[in-house]
Design a protein around this motif. Structure first.
Motif, short mmCIF file in Angstrom:
data_model
loop_
_atom_site.label_atom_id
_atom_site.label_comp_id
_atom_site.label_asym_id
_atom_site.label_seq_id
_atom_site.Cartn_x
_atom_site.Cartn_y
_atom_site.Cartn_z
N GLY A 44 0.79 -1.23 0.00
CA GLY A 44 0.00 0.00 0.00
C GLY A 44 0.82 1.27 0.00
O GLY A 44 0.26 2.37 -0.04
N PHE A 45 2.16 1.17 0.03
CA PHE A 45 2.97 2.39 0.10
C PHE A 45 2.98 3.10 -1.25
O PHE A 45 3.24 2.50 -2.28
N ARG A 46 2.70 4.40 -1.24
CA ARG A 46 2.74 5.17 -2.48
C ARG A 46 3.31 6.55 -2.16
O ARG A 46 2.76 7.28 -1.34
N MET A 47 4.45 6.87 -2.81
CA MET A 47 5.12 8.15 -2.56
C MET A 47 4.31 9.28 -3.19
O MET A 47 3.73 9.11 -4.26
N ARG A 48 4.31 10.46 -2.54
CA ARG A 48 3.62 11.61 -3.13
C ARG A 48 4.62 12.69 -3.54
O ARG A 48 4.57 13.22 -4.62
N LEU A 49 5.57 13.02 -2.66
CA LEU A 49 6.58 14.05 -2.96
C LEU A 49 7.92 13.59 -2.41
O LEU A 49 8.01 13.22 -1.25
N GLY A 50 8.97 13.65 -3.25
CA GLY A 50 10.31 13.32 -2.77
C GLY A 50 11.10 14.58 -2.48
O GLY A 50 10.56 15.55 -1.94
N ILE A 51 12.37 14.59 -2.86
CA ILE A 51 13.24 15.75 -2.61
C ILE A 51 12.68 16.98 -3.33
O ILE A 51 12.25 16.88 -4.47
N GLY A 52 12.72 18.13 -2.67
CA GLY A 52 12.39 19.38 -3.36
C GLY A 52 11.35 20.24 -2.69
O GLY A 52 11.24 21.42 -3.02
N ASP A 53 10.59 19.72 -1.75
CA ASP A 53 9.60 20.57 -1.07
C ASP A 53 10.02 20.76 0.38
O ASP A 53 11.14 20.43 0.76
#
Ligand code: ADP
Ligand code: MG
Length: 347
Positions: A44-53
Motif C-alpha cells: 500500500g505504500f505510495r510516494m507523493r513528494l520526494g526531494i524538493g519541497d
C-alpha cells in the motif's frame, strides 16, 4: 551499473562551496532519481513528494503523511552567547515544525540526533532537551527517539513526522495570476539577531528590542496558520527560512512561474521599523529564520485570508515571467535592487 549514469566531477576538484547549497542539493536529487530505487515492499505504500519541497510526503491508508529534518550546528546556526541552550532546543524543533506547517500538516512525533564533543556539559544537553520539550508541549507532538554520537562540533538534528489534514500544500502549485500572501510580519528574527550581536548591551533595553530578540530566540512555527490556509482552499505554500525574496524565488522556480513583490505591501515587523528604520526593508526582504508561511492562490481567496488571519498580508502576484525570477517593486513603481539574495549554507 546504473550508478555509473551519474557524472562524477573526476579530477576537476570542484568543492561544495563552488556549487553552493542549492546546486549541491540539485545534484544529489539527480543522483537519487537516476538510481531509480524500487518502491518499498510494504503493502500500500505510495510516494507523493520526494526531494524538493518543505517535507517529503507519502500516501497512508487514511491520508498523506509528511516527514522533514533540520539540523543546527554550533558556530554555524548559533553561537554561545547569543542563543541560550534552551532556545537552541526550541529553535531546532521550531524549524522542523515550520516545514510541517508549510505542508498543511500537523506534527506527530520527533527523532533527535545529538553530536556531542566529550567535554559537553550534561546541563547543556538537558537545557536543549527542555527547550525541545517546551516546543513539543506547545505544538502537541511526541519525542520518541533518536541517536547520540561523538562529534568535533556540537550539533543537534531533528526529524519530525506529520499528517496532512488535506493537501499537502506544495511549492509547485503557483499559477500566473495568483496573488502571493504571507502569514505575518517579516524581519523580526534578523533584527533580533542584529541586536543580540551588538557589543553594546544597551541595545536590548526597551520593549521593541525585547520583541525582536524574542522573534530570534523563540520563533513560532505557524501550524495554526497552515491549517487555516488548507481550510481556505490554498494549495501552494512554503515556509520562509532563507529570506522572503530568496524563498519567493524557490517557490516560483518549483512552480515554473515568475513573481512580482510590492515592497510597500511587505509587512515589516513594526519594532524593526522603530529600531532600525534604514535597514528594516532590506532585513524584511532578506532576513532568514522568519518561519512565516508564504502562499499563493486566487486573488479573492488570498484577500479573504488577509481579512481573516491577523497579521497576514497580500504582497504581490505570480507572473508568467522566467521561472524563478522575482522582481521587487518600490513604492514609486521602480524595480528595487535587493542587496543580498538570501542564505546559502555552503557559500
Ligand atoms: P527547508 O529549508 O524547507 O528545510 P532545504 O532547502 O533544506 O528545505 O531542502 C530543500 C529540499 O532538498 C528538501 O526537499 C530536502 O529534503 C532536500 N534535501 C536537502 N538536503 C538533502 C540531502 N543531503 N539529500 C537529499 N535531499 C536533501
Ligand atoms: Mg521549508
Amino acid at each position: 551499473l546504473r550508478w555509473s549514469a551519474v557524472t562524477v566531477d573526476n579530477g576537476t576538484m570542484t568543492t561544495v562551496h563552488d556549487v553552493g547549497e542549492f546546486g549541491l542539493i540539485d545534484r544529489l536529487a539527480r543522483i537519487v532519481a537516476d538510481a531509480r530505487l524500487d518502491a518499498p515492499t510494504a503493502p500500500g505504500f505510495r510516494m507523493r513528494l520526494g526531494i524538493g519541497d518543505d517535507a517529503a510526503a507519502w500516501h497512508a491508508d487514511d491520508g498523506v503523511m509528511v516527514t522533514t529534518t533540520d539540523t543546527m550546528v554550533e558556530g554555524v546556526h548559533f553561537a554561545q552567547g547569543t542563543t541560550p541552550w534552551r532556545d537552541v532546543g526550541w529553535k531546532v524543533m521550531a524549524a522542523n515544525l515550520s516545514d510541517i506547517a508549510a505542508m498543511g500538516a500537523l506534527p506527530l512525533h520527533a527523532l533527535v540526533t545529538l553530536g556531542l564533543p566529550g567535554e559537553t556539559l550534561l546541563s547543556v544537553v538537558e537545557e536543549m532537551y527542555y527547550g525541545m520539550l517546551e516546543a513539543c508541549d506547545r505544538y502537541r507532538l511526541l519525542l520518541v527517539g533518536g541517536d547520540t554520537v561523538s562529534a568535533f562540533n556540537l550539533f543537534i538534528s531533528v526529524t519530525v513526522t506529520g499528517r496532512c489534514t488535506s493537501g499537502p500544500l506544495t511549492r509547485s502549485a503557483a499559477r500566473p495570476g495568483d496573488a502571493i500572501g504571507v502569514t505575518g510580519s517579516m524581519g523580526g528574527s534578523a533584527g533580533g539577531l542584529r541586536l543580540l550581536q551588538s557589543p553594546d548591551s544597551d541595545t536590548l533595553q526597551g520593549s521593541a528590542a525585547q520583541v525582536l530578540a524574542q522573534a530570534h530566540r523563540r520563533p513560532a512555527p505557524r501550524l495554526e496558520a497552515g491549517q487555516h490556509l488548507v481550510r481556505a482552499g490554498i494549495r501552494c505554500a512554503m515556509d520562509i527560512s532563507d529570506g522572503l525574496r530568496a524563498d519567493v524565488a524557490k517557490l516560483a522556480l518549483a512552480s515554473g512561474v515568475g513573481a512580482r513583490v510590492q515592497a510597500a505591501q511587505v509587512p515589516v515587523e513594526p519594532c524593526l521599523t522603530e529600531l532600525l528604520p534604514k535597514e528594516a526593508l532590506q532585513l524584511a526582504l532578506n532576513g532568514g529564520e522568519e518561519y512565516e508561511l508564504l502562499f499563493t492562490g486566487r486573488p479573492e481567496v488570498v484577500q479573504r485570508i488577509v481579512r481573516e488571519l491577523p497579521g497576514a498580508a497580500l504582497i504581490g502576484e505570480v507572473t508568467a515571467d522566467t521561472p524563478g525570477s522575482v522582481v521587487v517593486i518600490d513604492e514609486d513603481g521602480t524595480e528595487l535592487s535587493v542587496m543580498r539574495l538570501g542564505w546559502d549554507h555552503l557559500r
